[in-house]
Every structure is written in C-alpha cells, then in structure tokens.
Design a protein around this motif. Structure first.
Motif, PDB file in Angstrom:
ATOM      1  N   ILE A 188       2.055  -6.510   1.162  1.00  0.00           N
ATOM      2  CA  ILE A 188       2.787  -5.330   1.635  1.00  0.00           C
ATOM      3  C   ILE A 188       4.018  -5.161   0.768  1.00  0.00           C
ATOM      4  N   ILE A 199       7.125   1.935   4.468  1.00  0.00           N
ATOM      5  CA  ILE A 199       6.099   0.934   4.174  1.00  0.00           C
ATOM      6  C   ILE A 199       5.118   1.497   3.143  1.00  0.00           C
ATOM      7  N   TRP A 202       0.439  -1.049   1.763  1.00  0.00           N
ATOM      8  CA  TRP A 202       0.180  -2.127   2.733  1.00  0.00           C
ATOM      9  C   TRP A 202      -1.335  -2.296   2.734  1.00  0.00           C
ATOM     10  N   LEU A 215       3.130  -6.690   8.184  1.00  0.00           N
ATOM     11  CA  LEU A 215       4.068  -5.682   8.698  1.00  0.00           C
ATOM     12  C   LEU A 215       5.258  -6.359   9.380  1.00  0.00           C
TER      13      LEU A 215
END
Ligand SMILES: CC(C)(COP(=O)(O)OP(=O)(O)OC[C@H]1O[C@@H](n2cnc3c(N)ncnc32)[C@H](O)[C@@H]1OP(=O)(O)O)[C@@H](O)C(=O)NCCC(=O)NCCS
Length: 279
Positions: A188, A199, A202, A215
């Motif tokens: 990630i 984000i 990922w 996460l």
C-alpha cells in the motif's frame, strides 16, 4: 479562436485556481508530479490571452490517463471541454498509446461517450476517519521497490515504477508491504491531499487478509485524520473492509476507456486506485 498550449511550471496559479474551485483536494505537489511525468502532455485552452481551462494526461506507455479536465464556469457549454479532451486524445494517440482511461464524474459522462469513450465500471469513492489497529505489515524499504514494481505491473498492466518511486520518496512512512514466505503478497502507498490522506495504490492478492492490515498500517500513521480511498466496484472485499471500518460512500465516477479496452487492470488485486486522474 481557442488556442492550446502546453502547461508550464508558471501555470501553477491557474491550476490551483481551477482545482480549488472544483474541490478535488489537489496540491502544488500534485502539480509538480503532473508536470514531472507529463512535461508535454498537459494543456491549457485560451482565447484572447485569457486562460479558460485545462486537461492533464499521464502516459505509462501502453495505457494513459486523462484527468483534471476543468473549464472556467462562465465559458462552459461552448465546446471548450470537448476540444481540450480531443487535444489530449490526439496527443496520446500520436505517442502510440493503446488505451486511454479516465474516471468521469456522472455529469461529464455524456461528453466522454460522444468523444468515443466506452463505459467500463463504477469507480467507487469512500472517506473515513483513521483509527488505530494492530497490524504486522512491514514498512516499505528501498530494496522492496523491485518486487513492488513487478507486482504492480502484473496488476496495473503497465509500468508505473517511476510514479511508485516518486511517492515512496515523498511519503515513505505511508508505504507498507506484506510478505508470505519471502513472496510479496500486497503493498500500500498513500499521499497527502489538501485535507486528507489519499490511499493508493493499494494492491493485494484477492481475499488475502493482508489487504485489511495494509490499510491499518497507513491509518495508524494518521489516527484521527480523514482517509480517502477510490475502489473499483469489482473489488467487493475492499468495499467490505471500508464499510466495516465505518467509511462513507461518495458519488461514484464512471471508469471509461478509449481504444483497446482488453488491456485492463486486475480489479480483484486492486483494493485502492493510484488516483482518479492517473489510474
Ligand atoms: C466537464 C467540463 C470540463 C465541460 O466543459 P465544457 O466546456 O462545458 O464542455 P463542452 O461545452 O465541450 O460540453 C458540455 C458537456 O459537459 C458536460 N457537463 C455539463 N455540465 C457539467 C458539469 N457541471 N460537470 C461536469 N460535466 C458537465 C455535459 O456532458 C455537457 O454535455 P451536454 O451539452 O450534452 O449536456 C466542465 O463542465 C467543468 O469544468 N466541470 C467541472 C469539473 C468537472 O466535473 N470535470 C470533469 C471531471 S471527470
């Protein structure tokens, strides 16, 4: 007459004016990245020395992205958006790009369809507050970049190592890997937006428990802050993780493709997009 010119570093104030107006949370850092990776592929439309709108492209070689299409509100509806898009498409086609993709807001979808883009899938958006969780993922190390870029290419279907290296250098504390018997099974990355942490990419093996832990690793760095995630609708596990964590959905964009749509990323591995403007 509308004319087009290549965006330059000195166009930063116009870029920020447009981006602040539409509220996409873009920063001067994004501008640096856009021009660094596409120094001749981002365009401004002008008339009588007045800048009216912009579009950016990110070209990975086989696949390219168009993003950041914005026209000044007082001149919308006169074909400037379509002309900017056509200019960007022509530029990418002249470079030999096979597939051009974008994440279109719903209001702009008819425009993109008229230009020849075909619908692919809904590209979902979620935001949530970062909370602390136990996780055993490893901070990404410089020597991991080979394996990360290799897995990324298998999933994304083009080489974006230069972008991965760029973000790793900027935000190493937001980059994590997950390994199983010395095999990379997920990673990630994240970056700072204007008001949240974004984000992406990922990536993890489909259904692998490391996806959720990756996460967590980023959230642990930003406890209390807002987290933004873009997810292909086909990755049901990503949506389930986000819903479990109390993330809220926002209006989706439509993933669309111009050209060879058979070259497409593996959505089961894609828990979070790299970004709506660059894939
Ligand atoms: C999308 C946008 C660049 C179009 O610019 P434009 O110069 O008005 O475009 P054109 O005159 O060539 O075409 C108009 C088309 O834009 C689209 N559009 C209209 N209003 C829109 C809006 N508020 N937001 C997004 N797209 C819109 C429609 O598809 C419209 O087609 P229609 O005439 O069939 O309704 C402009 O509306 C804009 O800057 N919107 C805000 C930013 C945005 O949403 N960008 C697209 C992100 S994917």
């Amino acid at each position: 007459m509308i004319t087009f010119r290549v965006m330059k570093p000195t166009d930063l104030p116009f870029f920020m004016h447009l981006m602040d107006m539409v509220g996409w949370g873009m920063t001067p850092q994004d501008y640096d990245r856009i021009l660094r990776f596409s120094p001749t592929g981002c365009f401004i439309a002008s008339e009588n020395n007045q800048d009216l709108g912009m579009v950016a492209t990110t070209n990975y070689g086989t696949i390219a992205w168009i993003g950041n299409l914005v026209v000044q509100p007082e001149t919308r509806g006169k074909g400037i958006g379509a002309a900017l898009m056509q200019h960007a498409i022509d530029h990418l086609v002249s470079k030999g790009t096979k597939a051009i993709r974008l994440d279109g807001v719903q209001a702009a979808v008819p425009l993109y369809r008229r230009l020849g883009f075909k619908d692919e899938y809904w590209s979902l958006r979620h935001t949530g507050t970062a909370t602390h969780h136990t996780t055993d993922c490893t901070p990404m190390k410089p020597e991991d970049l080979d394996a990360v870029s290799k897995l990324d290419k298998q999933v994304f279907k083009d080489d974006r190592r230069h972008v991965i290296e760029y973000f790793y250098e900027l935000y190493p504390e937001l980059c994590y890997t997950a390994w199983e018997n010395d095999k990379l099974v997920g990673y990630i990355m994240a970056k700072e937006g204007a008001s949240n942490t974004k984000i992406g990419p990922w990536v993890a093996e489909p259904g692998h428990p490391c996806a959720e832990k990756l996460l967590y690793s980023v959230m642990n760095q930003r406890v209390g802050g807002e987290i933004w995630v873009g997810t292909p609708e086909g990755n049901k596990l990503s949506v389930a993780i986000l819903e479990k964590l109390g993330f809220v959905p926002h209006p989706s964009s439509l993933r669309m493709c111009y050209g060879d749509s058979s070259i497409r990323e593996n959505v089961e591995y894609t828990y979070g997009l790299g970004g709506p403007d660059k894939g």
